[in-house]
Scaffold this motif. Structure first.
Motif, PDB file in Angstrom:
ATOM      1  N   LYS A 170     -12.726 -10.958   9.250  1.00  0.00           N
ATOM      2  CA  LYS A 170     -12.899  -9.550   9.637  1.00  0.00           C
ATOM      3  C   LYS A 170     -13.705  -8.802   8.593  1.00  0.00           C
ATOM      4  CE  LYS A 170      -8.399  -8.957  11.910  1.00  0.00           C
ATOM      5  NZ  LYS A 170      -7.172  -8.133  11.872  1.00  0.00           N
ATOM      6  N   ALA A 171     -13.315  -8.990   7.314  1.00  0.00           N
ATOM      7  CA  ALA A 171     -13.983  -8.261   6.236  1.00  0.00           C
ATOM      8  C   ALA A 171     -15.437  -8.676   6.082  1.00  0.00           C
ATOM      9  CB  ALA A 171     -13.231  -8.478   4.921  1.00  0.00           C
ATOM     10  N   TRP A 218      -9.425  -7.832  17.919  1.00  0.00           N
ATOM     11  CA  TRP A 218      -8.899  -8.676  16.849  1.00  0.00           C
ATOM     12  C   TRP A 218      -7.504  -9.197  17.194  1.00  0.00           C
ATOM     13  CZ3 TRP A 218     -12.108 -10.984  14.096  1.00  0.00           C
ATOM     14  CH2 TRP A 218     -13.235 -10.362  13.550  1.00  0.00           C
ATOM     15  N   GLN A 219      -6.703  -8.373  17.873  1.00  0.00           N
ATOM     16  CA  GLN A 219      -5.377  -8.843  18.262  1.00  0.00           C
ATOM     17  C   GLN A 219      -5.472  -9.934  19.315  1.00  0.00           C
ATOM     18  OE1 GLN A 219      -2.436  -5.766  18.830  1.00  0.00           O
ATOM     19  NE2 GLN A 219      -1.068  -7.125  19.948  1.00  0.00           N
ATOM     20  N   GLN A 263      -6.354 -13.007  17.415  1.00  0.00           N
ATOM     21  CA  GLN A 263      -5.208 -13.482  16.640  1.00  0.00           C
ATOM     22  C   GLN A 263      -4.189 -14.161  17.535  1.00  0.00           C
ATOM     23  OE1 GLN A 263      -3.469 -10.465  14.173  1.00  0.00           O
ATOM     24  NE2 GLN A 263      -1.967 -11.842  13.278  1.00  0.00           N
ATOM     25  N   GLU A 299      -9.349  -2.888  17.280  1.00  0.00           N
ATOM     26  CA  GLU A 299      -7.999  -3.415  17.058  1.00  0.00           C
ATOM     27  C   GLU A 299      -7.571  -4.317  18.207  1.00  0.00           C
ATOM     28  OE1 GLU A 299      -6.260   0.388  14.479  1.00  0.00           O
ATOM     29  OE2 GLU A 299      -6.128   0.370  16.664  1.00  0.00           O
ATOM     30  N   ASP A 323      -8.312 -12.377   8.230  1.00  0.00           N
ATOM     31  CA  ASP A 323      -8.592 -11.120   7.542  1.00  0.00           C
ATOM     32  C   ASP A 323      -9.902 -11.194   6.763  1.00  0.00           C
ATOM     33  OD1 ASP A 323      -6.356  -9.819   8.488  1.00  0.00           O
ATOM     34  OD2 ASP A 323      -5.100 -10.366   6.773  1.00  0.00           O
ATOM     35  N   ASP A 354      -9.162 -17.187   6.041  1.00  0.00           N
ATOM     36  CA  ASP A 354      -8.230 -16.638   7.022  1.00  0.00           C
ATOM     37  C   ASP A 354      -8.913 -15.558   7.854  1.00  0.00           C
ATOM     38  OD1 ASP A 354      -8.266 -14.293   5.476  1.00  0.00           O
ATOM     39  OD2 ASP A 354      -6.412 -14.801   4.444  1.00  0.00           O
TER      40      ASP A 354
END
Length: 277
Positions: free
Chosen positions: A203-204, A143-144, A147, A140, A200, A198
């Motif tokens: 990430k996936a 990824w933050q 971002q 987390e 997300d 995007d």
């Protein structure tokens, strides 16, 4: 000599390496203390690295206590996480009542401890972010950072309080994730991908294998062991004192800001394989 209680989930290789490095630092005289016991929140058979860590601790003569968090009242954990946390850690405290520690080290411990545990004794935690940075798991956090398009990342050791990952930081180290060709190439690659999808979706699709993500993680892991060793050394030597939930220096003055150990840690990383910066 300071006694450290070692709490871990032993989820991955990094958790085992951290325990092994601390043990060796004590044996080599770098840390004037000892690990008085190991507590693992997995039972034997629940993980390769947790099993290995517990086996190694036992072979080194350390008391080992294990209580499976995953198997403890799973229905309650879903229905009332705070109540579950209190009951689980109440069982942990009871199991450890005859074992001594001056400070508990959360080293790859993946569960939020109860408020009662926070009040019972000093606890320090390794968190893969700079002071004031993102909370949560290392995934987390990274990824933050991506971002937010952060310029730096790092790791810190902080005191554990009921507020997740927000206890007073006592030490930290930092590294840049922008500003040279190798890092800029990784950001450029991400930006090209973001033109058609995007974050997300990235990430996936890629998860931890996304190249910028993986590079940030690699650089952070390199620093977690030396940051922990240096912090334990400072605590054991009395250069940092923990009193009433606050950090002090050896003269009894409140530590106004966490100690930046980057100058001590970076030279030890020179020549590390695949280094980004």
């Amino acid at each position: 000599m300071m006694d450290f209680g070692w709490w871990t989930t032993g989820r991955d290789r990094a958790a085992f390496d951290l325990f092994d490095a601390a043990w060796k630092g004590i044996q080599d005289g770098v840390i004037s203390g000892k690990i008085s016991y190991v507590f693992c929140s997995k039972a034997k058979g629940e993980g390769v690295y947790s099993d290995r860590l517990m086996d190694e601790a036992s072979m080194r003569g350390l008391p080992v206590v294990s209580i499976s968090a995953a198997k403890f009242m799973p229905e309650l954990r879903v229905a009332d996480r705070e109540r579950w946390r209190d009951l689980y850690h109440g069982m942990v405290l009871d199991a450890l009542k005859d074992l001594h520690h001056d400070i508990v080290v959360l080293a790859g411990y993946m569960w939020v401890v109860s408020a009662r545990v926070c009040r019972s004794f000093p606890i320090i935690n390794l968190h893969p972010a700079l002071p004031g940075g993102p909370c949560g798991t290392w995934q987390e956090v990274i990824w933050q950072l991506i971002q937010e398009r952060a310029g730096s990342a790092g790791a810190m050791i902080h005191l554990v309080t009921p507020e997740l990952d927000r206890g007073p930081a006592i030490t930290y180290c930092r590294f840049k994730i922008r500003g040279n060709d190798k890092w800029d190439i990784l950001w450029d690659q991400l930006d090209r991908s973001l033109k058609t999808t995007d974050l997300d979706a990235i990430k996936a699709s890629y998860g931890e294998t996304q190249r910028l993500f993986a590079a940030i993680r690699m650089e952070g892991v390199k620093r977690e062991v030396p940051l922990t060793i240096q912090t334990l050394r400072l605590l054991a030597n009395g250069d940092i004192l923990i009193k009433n939930g606050m950090p002090f220096d050896r003269f009894g003055r409140v530590l106004e800001a966490p100690l930046d150990l980057t100058p001590e840690i970076d030279p030890s990383l020179q020549g590390a394989a695949n280094r980004i910066d």
